[in-house]
Design a protein around this motif. Structure first.
Motif, short mmCIF file in Angstrom:
data_model
loop_
_atom_site.label_atom_id
_atom_site.label_comp_id
_atom_site.label_asym_id
_atom_site.label_seq_id
_atom_site.Cartn_x
_atom_site.Cartn_y
_atom_site.Cartn_z
N ASP A 46 -2.43 0.68 -10.15
CA ASP A 46 -3.35 0.45 -9.03
C ASP A 46 -3.83 -1.00 -9.07
N PHE A 47 -3.88 -1.62 -7.90
CA PHE A 47 -4.43 -2.98 -7.83
C PHE A 47 -5.91 -2.87 -7.47
N LYS A 48 -6.74 -3.06 -8.48
CA LYS A 48 -8.19 -2.98 -8.32
C LYS A 48 -8.83 -4.26 -8.85
N MET A 49 -9.96 -4.60 -8.27
CA MET A 49 -10.70 -5.74 -8.77
C MET A 49 -11.41 -5.35 -10.06
N PRO A 50 -11.32 -6.18 -11.09
CA PRO A 50 -11.95 -5.82 -12.37
C PRO A 50 -13.47 -5.85 -12.27
N ARG A 51 -14.08 -4.92 -12.97
CA ARG A 51 -15.54 -4.83 -13.01
C ARG A 51 -15.98 -4.76 -14.46
N ALA A 52 -17.03 -5.49 -14.78
CA ALA A 52 -17.52 -5.54 -16.16
C ALA A 52 -18.83 -4.76 -16.26
N MET A 99 0.66 -2.27 -7.53
CA MET A 99 1.39 -3.42 -8.07
C MET A 99 2.33 -2.91 -9.16
N VAL A 100 3.22 -3.79 -9.63
CA VAL A 100 4.20 -3.41 -10.63
C VAL A 100 4.30 -4.52 -11.67
N GLY A 101 4.52 -4.11 -12.92
CA GLY A 101 4.64 -5.09 -14.00
C GLY A 101 4.50 -4.41 -15.34
N ALA A 102 4.22 -5.21 -16.37
CA ALA A 102 4.03 -4.71 -17.73
C ALA A 102 2.58 -4.88 -18.13
N ARG A 108 0.84 -1.20 0.00
CA ARG A 108 0.00 0.00 0.00
C ARG A 108 0.88 1.25 0.00
N GLU A 109 0.40 2.26 -0.73
CA GLU A 109 1.11 3.54 -0.71
C GLU A 109 0.96 4.21 0.65
N GLU A 110 2.03 4.87 1.08
CA GLU A 110 2.03 5.53 2.39
C GLU A 110 1.01 6.67 2.43
N LYS A 111 0.92 7.46 1.36
CA LYS A 111 0.07 8.65 1.36
C LYS A 111 -1.40 8.31 1.16
N THR A 112 -1.69 7.44 0.22
CA THR A 112 -3.09 7.19 -0.15
C THR A 112 -3.68 5.95 0.52
N GLY A 113 -2.84 5.01 0.93
CA GLY A 113 -3.33 3.76 1.49
C GLY A 113 -3.87 2.80 0.45
N ARG A 114 -3.70 3.11 -0.83
CA ARG A 114 -4.20 2.24 -1.89
C ARG A 114 -3.21 1.12 -2.20
N ARG A 115 -3.77 -0.02 -2.61
CA ARG A 115 -2.92 -1.13 -3.04
C ARG A 115 -2.34 -0.82 -4.42
N GLN A 171 -3.57 6.03 -10.80
CA GLN A 171 -4.17 7.34 -10.53
C GLN A 171 -5.13 7.73 -11.66
N ASN A 172 -5.94 6.75 -12.08
CA ASN A 172 -7.00 6.94 -13.07
C ASN A 172 -6.48 7.33 -14.46
N GLN A 173 -5.22 7.02 -14.75
CA GLN A 173 -4.67 7.28 -16.08
C GLN A 173 -4.07 5.99 -16.63
N GLN A 174 -4.38 5.72 -17.90
CA GLN A 174 -3.86 4.51 -18.52
C GLN A 174 -2.36 4.62 -18.75
N ARG A 175 -1.67 3.51 -18.49
CA ARG A 175 -0.22 3.41 -18.71
C ARG A 175 0.05 2.20 -19.60
N PHE A 176 1.01 2.38 -20.50
CA PHE A 176 1.35 1.32 -21.44
C PHE A 176 2.84 1.02 -21.32
N GLY A 177 3.15 -0.10 -20.68
CA GLY A 177 4.55 -0.46 -20.52
C GLY A 177 4.84 -0.97 -19.13
N VAL A 178 6.11 -0.92 -18.74
CA VAL A 178 6.55 -1.35 -17.41
C VAL A 178 6.35 -0.18 -16.46
N SER A 179 5.45 -0.35 -15.49
CA SER A 179 5.01 0.78 -14.68
C SER A 179 4.44 0.29 -13.36
#
Length: 303
Positions: free
Chosen positions: A272-278, A251-254, A242-249, A261-269
Protein backbone atom coordinates in the motif's frame (compact mmCIF):
# COMPACT_ATOMS: atom_id res chain seq x y z
CA UNK A 1 23.00 -162.74 -57.90
CA UNK A 2 26.30 -161.16 -57.55
CA UNK A 3 25.34 -158.56 -60.18
CA UNK A 4 22.06 -157.87 -58.36
CA UNK A 5 23.86 -157.37 -55.11
CA UNK A 6 26.27 -154.97 -56.73
CA UNK A 7 23.37 -153.02 -58.24
CA UNK A 8 21.65 -152.78 -54.89
CA UNK A 9 24.84 -151.64 -53.27
CA UNK A 10 25.35 -149.01 -55.90
CA UNK A 11 21.76 -147.83 -55.51
CA UNK A 12 22.16 -147.47 -51.80
CA UNK A 13 25.40 -145.58 -52.27
CA UNK A 14 23.71 -143.07 -54.56
CA UNK A 15 20.84 -142.47 -52.16
CA UNK A 16 23.20 -141.89 -49.24
CA UNK A 17 25.20 -139.12 -50.84
CA UNK A 18 22.05 -137.55 -52.25
CA UNK A 19 20.63 -137.34 -48.77
CA UNK A 20 23.90 -135.93 -47.63
CA UNK A 21 23.73 -133.44 -50.44
CA UNK A 22 20.22 -132.53 -49.37
CA UNK A 23 21.46 -131.95 -45.85
CA UNK A 24 24.20 -129.74 -47.07
CA UNK A 25 21.72 -127.68 -49.07
CA UNK A 26 19.45 -127.44 -46.01
CA UNK A 27 22.31 -126.31 -43.94
CA UNK A 28 23.14 -123.74 -46.56
CA UNK A 29 19.52 -122.56 -46.57
CA UNK A 30 19.55 -122.40 -42.79
CA UNK A 31 22.75 -120.45 -42.92
CA UNK A 32 21.28 -118.14 -45.53
CA UNK A 33 18.18 -117.66 -43.42
CA UNK A 34 20.21 -117.28 -40.29
CA UNK A 35 22.35 -114.50 -41.80
CA UNK A 36 19.63 -111.81 -41.55
CA UNK A 37 19.41 -112.38 -37.84
CA UNK A 38 23.00 -111.40 -37.28
CA UNK A 39 22.54 -108.51 -39.73
CA UNK A 40 19.41 -107.38 -37.88
CA UNK A 41 21.17 -107.54 -34.58
CA UNK A 42 23.87 -105.09 -35.62
CA UNK A 43 21.12 -102.73 -36.84
CA UNK A 44 19.48 -102.98 -33.45
CA UNK A 45 22.81 -102.38 -31.83
CA UNK A 46 23.37 -99.35 -34.05
CA UNK A 47 19.94 -98.01 -33.17
CA UNK A 48 20.60 -98.55 -29.53
CA UNK A 49 23.95 -96.86 -29.84
CA UNK A 50 22.36 -93.93 -31.65
CA UNK A 51 19.79 -93.68 -28.90
CA UNK A 52 22.55 -93.84 -26.37
CA UNK A 53 24.41 -91.17 -28.27
CA UNK A 54 21.30 -89.03 -28.50
CA UNK A 55 20.64 -89.63 -24.86
CA UNK A 56 24.20 -88.82 -24.03
CA UNK A 57 24.09 -85.77 -26.27
CA UNK A 58 20.77 -84.68 -24.80
CA UNK A 59 22.07 -85.23 -21.33
CA UNK A 60 25.21 -83.25 -22.02
CA UNK A 61 23.49 -79.85 -22.67
CA UNK A 62 21.25 -80.40 -19.71
CA UNK A 63 24.29 -81.10 -17.68
CA UNK A 64 25.85 -78.00 -19.15
CA UNK A 65 22.75 -76.04 -18.30
CA UNK A 66 22.85 -77.42 -14.82
CA UNK A 67 26.48 -76.44 -14.59
CA UNK A 68 25.68 -73.04 -16.13
CA UNK A 69 22.82 -72.38 -13.71
CA UNK A 70 25.05 -71.83 -10.70
CA UNK A 71 27.04 -69.26 -12.68
CA UNK A 72 24.13 -66.73 -12.91
CA UNK A 73 23.28 -67.38 -9.32
CA UNK A 74 26.85 -66.64 -8.50
CA UNK A 75 26.70 -63.52 -10.66
CA UNK A 76 23.46 -62.49 -8.94
CA UNK A 77 25.12 -62.68 -5.55
CA UNK A 78 27.61 -59.88 -6.28
CA UNK A 79 24.70 -57.79 -7.57
CA UNK A 80 22.93 -58.29 -4.26
CA UNK A 81 26.13 -57.39 -2.49
CA UNK A 82 26.58 -54.26 -4.66
CA UNK A 83 22.95 -53.12 -4.17
CA UNK A 84 23.40 -52.02 -0.54
CA UNK A 85 26.29 -49.75 -1.55
CA UNK A 86 24.06 -47.03 -3.16
CA UNK A 87 21.62 -47.20 -0.24
CA UNK A 88 24.00 -45.64 2.28
CA UNK A 89 24.80 -42.92 -0.28
CA UNK A 90 21.09 -42.07 -0.46
CA UNK A 91 20.62 -41.99 3.28
CA UNK A 92 23.01 -39.07 3.91
CA UNK A 93 21.31 -37.05 1.16
CA UNK A 94 17.95 -37.71 2.80
CA UNK A 95 19.32 -36.65 6.16
CA UNK A 96 20.81 -33.50 4.60
CA UNK A 97 17.52 -32.35 3.06
CA UNK A 98 15.55 -31.80 6.28
CA UNK A 99 18.26 -29.55 7.72
CA UNK A 100 17.75 -26.64 5.24
CA UNK A 101 13.98 -26.99 5.39
CA UNK A 102 14.10 -26.91 9.15
CA UNK A 103 16.19 -23.73 9.08
CA UNK A 104 14.04 -22.12 6.37
CA UNK A 105 10.69 -22.72 8.07
CA UNK A 106 11.34 -20.57 11.16
CA UNK A 107 12.63 -17.76 8.92
CA UNK A 108 9.40 -17.75 6.94
CA UNK A 109 7.41 -17.79 10.17
CA UNK A 110 9.27 -14.69 11.38
CA UNK A 111 8.81 -12.78 8.14
CA UNK A 112 5.12 -12.00 8.42
CA UNK A 113 2.57 -12.51 5.65
CA UNK A 114 3.51 -13.98 2.26
CA UNK A 115 4.54 -11.67 -0.55
CA UNK A 116 1.55 -10.10 -2.29
CA UNK A 117 1.00 -9.87 -6.03
CA UNK A 118 -1.61 -8.44 -8.39
CA UNK A 119 -2.76 -9.09 -11.92
CA UNK A 120 -2.15 -6.11 -14.20
CA UNK A 121 -5.86 -6.01 -15.08
CA UNK A 122 -6.69 -5.45 -11.41
CA UNK A 123 -5.20 -1.94 -11.70
CA UNK A 124 -7.71 0.74 -12.60
CA UNK A 125 -7.34 1.83 -16.24
CA UNK A 126 -4.33 -0.41 -16.89
CA UNK A 127 -5.38 -0.90 -20.52
CA UNK A 128 -4.97 2.85 -21.05
CA UNK A 129 -1.41 3.00 -19.69
CA UNK A 130 1.28 3.81 -22.29
CA UNK A 131 2.77 0.63 -23.80
CA UNK A 132 6.19 1.03 -22.17
CA UNK A 133 4.59 1.68 -18.79
CA UNK A 134 2.53 -1.50 -19.15
CA UNK A 135 5.66 -3.48 -20.02
CA UNK A 136 7.52 -2.08 -17.02
CA UNK A 137 4.72 -2.86 -14.57
CA UNK A 138 4.11 -6.35 -15.98
CA UNK A 139 7.81 -7.10 -15.41
CA UNK A 140 7.60 -5.68 -11.88
CA UNK A 141 4.53 -7.74 -10.97
CA UNK A 142 6.14 -10.88 -12.37
CA UNK A 143 8.97 -10.48 -9.88
CA UNK A 144 6.43 -10.49 -7.03
CA UNK A 145 5.44 -14.06 -7.95
CA UNK A 146 8.93 -15.50 -7.31
CA UNK A 147 8.75 -15.43 -3.50
CA UNK A 148 11.88 -13.28 -3.32
CA UNK A 149 13.14 -12.14 0.06
CA UNK A 150 14.50 -8.76 1.09
CA UNK A 151 18.30 -8.96 0.81
CA UNK A 152 20.33 -5.87 1.55
CA UNK A 153 23.01 -5.22 -1.07
CA UNK A 154 21.48 -7.50 -3.73
CA UNK A 155 20.32 -6.33 -7.16
CA UNK A 156 19.80 -9.77 -8.70
CA UNK A 157 16.80 -12.08 -8.14
CA UNK A 158 19.15 -15.04 -8.64
CA UNK A 159 20.41 -14.33 -5.12
CA UNK A 160 16.97 -15.16 -3.71
CA UNK A 161 16.10 -11.55 -2.96
CA UNK A 162 16.91 -7.86 -3.49
CA UNK A 163 16.88 -4.59 -1.61
CA UNK A 164 14.71 -1.62 -2.63
CA UNK A 165 17.18 0.19 -4.90
CA UNK A 166 18.43 -3.16 -6.23
CA UNK A 167 14.87 -3.97 -7.34
CA UNK A 168 14.60 -0.61 -9.15
CA UNK A 169 18.04 -1.04 -10.71
CA UNK A 170 17.29 -4.56 -12.00
CA UNK A 171 13.81 -3.66 -13.27
CA UNK A 172 14.90 -0.56 -15.19
CA UNK A 173 17.91 -2.34 -16.70
CA UNK A 174 15.62 -5.18 -17.76
CA UNK A 175 13.37 -2.68 -19.56
CA UNK A 176 16.09 -0.89 -21.49
CA UNK A 177 16.94 2.04 -19.21
CA UNK A 178 20.70 1.68 -19.16
CA UNK A 179 22.02 4.68 -17.22
CA UNK A 180 20.15 4.04 -13.96
CA UNK A 181 22.40 4.25 -10.84
CA UNK A 182 22.52 1.44 -8.28
CA UNK A 183 21.91 3.34 -5.02
CA UNK A 184 18.57 4.97 -4.08
CA UNK A 185 20.27 8.26 -3.18
CA UNK A 186 22.06 8.30 -6.53
CA UNK A 187 18.81 7.43 -8.30
CA UNK A 188 17.23 10.47 -6.65
CA UNK A 189 20.11 12.70 -7.81
CA UNK A 190 19.96 11.21 -11.33
CA UNK A 191 16.27 12.12 -11.76
CA UNK A 192 16.51 15.41 -9.87
CA UNK A 193 19.21 16.64 -12.23
CA UNK A 194 17.13 15.55 -15.22
CA UNK A 195 14.30 17.84 -14.02
CA UNK A 196 11.88 14.94 -13.53
CA UNK A 197 11.44 15.14 -9.76
CA UNK A 198 8.21 16.31 -8.07
CA UNK A 199 8.76 17.25 -4.39
CA UNK A 200 6.10 16.52 -1.78
CA UNK A 201 6.12 18.42 1.51
CA UNK A 202 2.60 17.63 2.67
CA UNK A 203 1.83 14.58 4.77
CA UNK A 204 -1.68 14.25 3.37
CA UNK A 205 -2.39 11.67 0.70
CA UNK A 206 -4.91 13.92 -1.07
CA UNK A 207 -2.50 16.85 -1.39
CA UNK A 208 -2.36 18.74 -4.70
CA UNK A 209 1.31 17.75 -4.82
CA UNK A 210 0.18 14.31 -6.04
CA UNK A 211 -1.70 15.66 -9.04
CA UNK A 212 1.13 14.73 -11.41
CA UNK A 213 1.76 11.28 -9.91
CA UNK A 214 1.45 8.64 -12.63
CA UNK A 215 1.88 4.83 -12.81
CA UNK A 216 5.51 3.93 -13.42
CA UNK A 217 6.89 6.87 -11.41
CA UNK A 218 9.68 6.31 -8.91
CA UNK A 219 8.84 7.05 -5.23
CA UNK A 220 11.46 8.24 -2.69
CA UNK A 221 11.70 8.20 1.12
CA UNK A 222 14.24 9.38 3.67
CA UNK A 223 14.87 8.17 7.20
CA UNK A 224 13.69 4.56 6.77
CA UNK A 225 16.92 3.53 8.52
CA UNK A 226 19.84 5.38 10.07
CA UNK A 227 22.66 6.09 7.64
CA UNK A 228 25.13 8.87 6.97
CA UNK A 229 24.25 9.86 3.42
CA UNK A 230 23.81 13.13 1.53
CA UNK A 231 21.14 13.49 0.37
CA UNK A 232 19.65 11.12 2.96
CA UNK A 233 17.44 9.13 0.56
CA UNK A 234 17.06 5.61 1.93
CA UNK A 235 14.14 3.99 0.11
CA UNK A 236 12.65 3.78 -3.41
CA UNK A 237 9.69 2.00 -5.03
CA UNK A 238 7.66 1.94 -8.27
CA UNK A 239 4.14 3.38 -8.28
CA UNK A 240 1.51 1.02 -9.77
CA UNK A 241 -1.64 3.17 -9.64
CA UNK A 242 -4.94 2.43 -7.91
CA UNK A 243 -6.57 -0.93 -7.38
CA UNK A 244 -9.79 -1.42 -9.33
CA UNK A 245 -11.75 -2.86 -6.37
CA UNK A 246 -10.57 -0.72 -3.47
CA UNK A 247 -9.41 2.49 -5.18
CA UNK A 248 -6.30 2.50 -2.98
CA UNK A 249 -2.89 3.52 -4.22
CA UNK A 250 -0.44 0.62 -4.48
CA UNK A 251 3.26 0.30 -5.26
CA UNK A 252 5.75 -2.49 -5.94
CA UNK A 253 9.30 -3.12 -4.79
CA UNK A 254 11.42 -4.71 -2.07
CA UNK A 255 10.80 -3.87 1.58
CA UNK A 256 11.72 -5.16 5.01
CA UNK A 257 8.35 -4.75 6.70
CA UNK A 258 5.98 -2.46 4.76
CA UNK A 259 2.32 -3.45 4.69
CA UNK A 260 -0.29 -4.51 2.17
CA UNK A 261 -3.89 -4.88 3.39
CA UNK A 262 -2.65 -4.11 6.92
CA UNK A 263 -0.21 -7.05 6.96
CA UNK A 264 3.56 -6.74 6.99
CA UNK A 265 5.41 -8.19 4.00
CA UNK A 266 9.12 -8.91 3.80
CA UNK A 267 10.56 -9.15 0.31
CA UNK A 268 9.59 -8.31 -3.27
CA UNK A 269 5.87 -7.62 -3.07
CA UNK A 270 2.96 -5.29 -3.70
CA UNK A 271 2.48 -2.72 -0.93
CA UNK A 272 0.00 0.00 0.00
CA UNK A 273 1.23 3.49 -0.80
CA UNK A 274 0.56 5.46 2.38
CA UNK A 275 2.07 8.58 3.81
CA UNK A 276 4.25 7.74 6.83
CA UNK A 277 3.04 8.86 10.23
CA UNK A 278 5.14 9.07 13.38
CA UNK A 279 4.00 8.56 16.94
CA UNK A 280 4.27 11.44 19.39
CA UNK A 281 6.72 9.42 21.47
CA UNK A 282 9.03 9.02 18.48
CA UNK A 283 8.89 12.76 17.76
CA UNK A 284 9.61 13.66 21.38
CA UNK A 285 12.52 11.21 21.59
CA UNK A 286 14.00 12.61 18.40
CA UNK A 287 14.10 9.21 16.74
CA UNK A 288 14.58 8.92 13.02
CA UNK A 289 11.27 8.48 11.27
CA UNK A 290 10.54 7.83 7.59
CA UNK A 291 9.49 10.79 5.46
CA UNK A 292 8.15 10.73 1.94
CA UNK A 293 10.27 13.09 -0.19
CA UNK A 294 8.55 13.00 -3.57
CA UNK A 295 8.31 11.16 -6.89
CA UNK A 296 10.00 11.32 -10.28
CA UNK A 297 9.04 10.44 -13.87
CA UNK A 298 11.31 7.83 -15.40
CA UNK A 299 12.89 8.72 -18.75
CA UNK A 300 11.71 6.99 -21.90
CA UNK A 301 8.35 5.74 -20.61
CA UNK A 302 6.12 8.59 -21.76
CA UNK A 303 8.42 10.60 -24.03
Amino acid sequence: MIRFAIFVALALGVVGPAHAAEETLGEKVKKALSTPTPTSTPHKKRKSTSKKKSASSSSSPSAKKKHASPSPSASAKPKEESSPTPEPSETPSATATPSPTATASPEKAKRGAPNATLLPDSLSGFENYPPKVRELLISALELTTRNLDYKYGSADPANGGMDCSGFVYFLLKQNGIGDVPRDSSEQYIWLRKAGRFEPVVSEKEDSFEFDNLKPGDLLFWAGTYAIQRDPPITHAMIYLGREEKTGRRVMVGASDGRTYQNQQRFGVSVFDFKMPRADKAEIEDGKTRPRFIGYAHLPGLRD
